[in-house]
Design a protein around this motif. Structure first.
Motif, PDB file in Angstrom:
ATOM      1  N   ILE A 170       1.286  -0.858   0.328  1.00  0.00           N
ATOM      2  CA  ILE A 170       0.260  -0.030   0.291  1.00  0.00           C
ATOM      3  C   ILE A 170       1.105   1.140  -0.071  1.00  0.00           C
ATOM      4  O   ILE A 170       0.385   2.268  -1.201  1.00  0.00           O
ATOM      5  N   ASP A 171       1.502   1.181   0.845  1.00  0.00           N
ATOM      6  CA  ASP A 171       2.839   2.557   1.084  1.00  0.00           C
ATOM      7  C   ASP A 171       3.392   3.069  -0.376  1.00  0.00           C
ATOM      8  O   ASP A 171       3.575   3.572  -0.996  1.00  0.00           O
ATOM      9  N   GLU A 172       4.018   1.340  -1.216  1.00  0.00           N
ATOM     10  CA  GLU A 172       4.644   1.637  -2.172  1.00  0.00           C
ATOM     11  C   GLU A 172       3.729   2.237  -3.436  1.00  0.00           C
ATOM     12  O   GLU A 172       3.901   3.051  -4.729  1.00  0.00           O
ATOM     13  N   ALA A 173       2.277   2.107  -3.437  1.00  0.00           N
ATOM     14  CA  ALA A 173       1.523   2.148  -4.353  1.00  0.00           C
ATOM     15  C   ALA A 173       1.112   3.194  -4.259  1.00  0.00           C
ATOM     16  O   ALA A 173       1.079   4.618  -5.454  1.00  0.00           O
ATOM     17  N   VAL A 174       1.086   4.241  -2.956  1.00  0.00           N
ATOM     18  CA  VAL A 174       0.692   5.788  -2.587  1.00  0.00           C
ATOM     19  C   VAL A 174       1.619   5.986  -3.106  1.00  0.00           C
ATOM     20  O   VAL A 174       1.391   7.605  -3.699  1.00  0.00           O
TER      21      VAL A 174
END
Length: 473
Positions: A170-174
């Motif tokens: 999720i952090d990488e996607a954001v």
């Protein structure tokens, strides 16, 4: 330009007009703009309009005579022309264009994204659109879009979207979305791809931001998604979006790779176009009709529908003529012919309009067709009974004022005919759009001229059969 004229120009303002009607307060502004165009005062007028909101310039343009609007548009530089063009309705864009404005349109289109440029090119005549497209910087992208059929998902799709691998956290996607924020513009849905680049799921932006720490896109993605091919008709895209409550619709190629998306803006435009097309067809007007059509195009678009109505009316007249003996025996029957035809036409149009609307929005399911038709039958039966009783009462009341032979049997014949006509017309109106839809024909074509004419014929025939059986028999 005189000092007074300069002062007038400096004070020139435009009051934003509501959608319903133009404002009288803008008449003075229009007068001065026309005067400046006639006297060739390009510089002062352009300087003035640069300070106006593009919406106000657009509203002023469409109230000018076409020749003056074209001249003024030629005077405007690329900015604010691009913003003004964006506010214009498609039909007005095409009307403004002529040979002398092609170069200006090239400059305007060159400043737009390929999808916006392609959308605008769709409003131009084919030969001019091709000439413009060949001189644009993104000619290959635009040519690729134009290779798809008109009104297809490939023709209208946007090629800017967020597509990320399923293994991404999720952090990488954001972080990735933030890095591409300037290029992406608006984000509603994140599309999730497998290792081969095929679309395997979707994640709504809200769900992405609320996901637990450490989760991957593959953990939270929606696997039950709908995607369409580039050849899918735009009306089908809209139907699927409404049925599944989707803000955007992904477009994939034959191998399942994501190639674009249909945006909320495009879905709104499709809904508007389809509603306009259905309204024209239901009114017996060609779906290609425009307000600025020439006399020849107006005739070509409307005459076939009028002739179809003439054929239907002629058949109805023939039916009336075949009951000449009955009319000779009781001329009073002629007074009820308009009533019967009007009720038949109205009942048929009401039922067909509901059927067309249900088919267009996808709310008319195949499994519910029989139930829907049964409800139409019961409703038409009730409406016909009420109308028949009222007509019978009016007939009996009229017999007290004017001499009518055997008013009881006349009231019985007319009321029963109204009951049958209303029921038959409603069933015809509800059934024909469904049949046409199954045959792949636009169901909106069933309304207007065709249903009205067919129901007129049936109505007159049923009326005279009832009159013969119950009044003259």
């Amino acid at each position: 330009m005189s000092a007074n004229s300069i002062d007038e120009a400096e004070r020139l303002t435009w009051h934003r007009e509501p959608a319903s009607e133009p404002l009288d307060d803008n008449d003075e502004a229009l007068r001065l703009v026309r005067q400046m165009i006639r006297s060739g005062e390009r510089g002062p007028l352009v300087d003035l309009l640069k300070r106006w909101d593009p919406v106000d310039v657009m509203q002023m343009l469409v109230r000018l005579r076409l020749k003056q609007a074209r001249k003024l548009f030629q005077w405007l530089p690329a900015n604010p022309s691009i913003k003004v063009i964006a506010e214009l309705r498609p039909e007005f864009r095409a009307v403004l264009m002529e040979e002398s404005t092609l170069e200006q349109f090239r400059d305007i289109l060159a400043g737009l994204d390929p999808e916006d440029a392609t959308e605008m090119l769709n409003d131009f005549p084919d030969d001019m659109a091709e000439a413009l497209a060949q001189r644009l910087p993104d000619v290959e992208d635009i040519a690729s879009r134009q290779s798809y059929a008109d009104d297809s998902a490939g023709r209208i799709m946007a090629r800017k979207f967020v597509a990320l691998p399923a293994a991404l956290t999720i952090d990488e996607a954001v972080s990735q979305i933030r890095a591409d924020a300037d290029r992406i513009r608006k984000v509603f849905t994140v599309y999730v791809l497998d290792d081969s680049g095929r679309l395997v799921g979707t994640v709504e932006l809200g769900k992405l931001l609320l996901a637990r720490e450490g989760a991957t896109l593959g953990d939270i993605m929606n696997r039950d998604f709908i995607a369409v091919s580039a050849d899918t008709d735009q009306e089908e895209v809209l139907r699927l979006a409404r049925k599944r409550d989707m803000r955007t619709v992904p477009v994939i190629d034959g191998d399942g790779h994501l190639i674009g998306r249909v945006t909320p803006k495009q879905l709104t435009r499709i809904a508007s176009e389809e509603a306009t097309e259905d309204m024209l067809l239901m009114s017996g007007v060609s779906s290609e009709a425009k307000a600025d059509d020439t006399v020849l195009r107006i005739v070509r678009g409307r005459l076939p529908w009028l002739l179809a109505g003439l054929i239907g009316a002629s058949i109805a007249a023939s039916v009336v003529g075949s009951f000449e003996d009955q009319l000779a025996k009781a001329a009073i029957l002629a007074a009820f012919i308009p009533v019967t035809m009007s009720m038949a036409g109205n009942a048929g149009l009401q039922a067909s309009a509901v059927a067309v609307q249900g088919l267009a929005t996808g709310t008319l399911w195949s499994g519910e067709i029989g139930y829907r038709l049964f409800k139409e039958f019961l409703a038409a039966l009730f409406n016909g009974a009420v109308a028949g009783c009222i007509l019978a009462g009016l007939t009996m009341l009229a017999s007290l004022i004017i001499p009518i032979a055997d008013p009881v049997h006349l009231a019985l014949a007319t009321s029963l005919s109204l009951l049958c006509v209303t029921t038959i017309a409603a069933m015809v109106g509800a059934t024909i759009p469904i049949v046409l839809d199954k045959l792949g024909i636009d169901p909106a074509m069933a309304t207007g001229v065709f249903i009205t004419s067919s129901n007129d014929v049936l109505g007159v025939l049923v009326f005279f059969l009832m009159a013969t059986a119950f009044y003259l028999g």
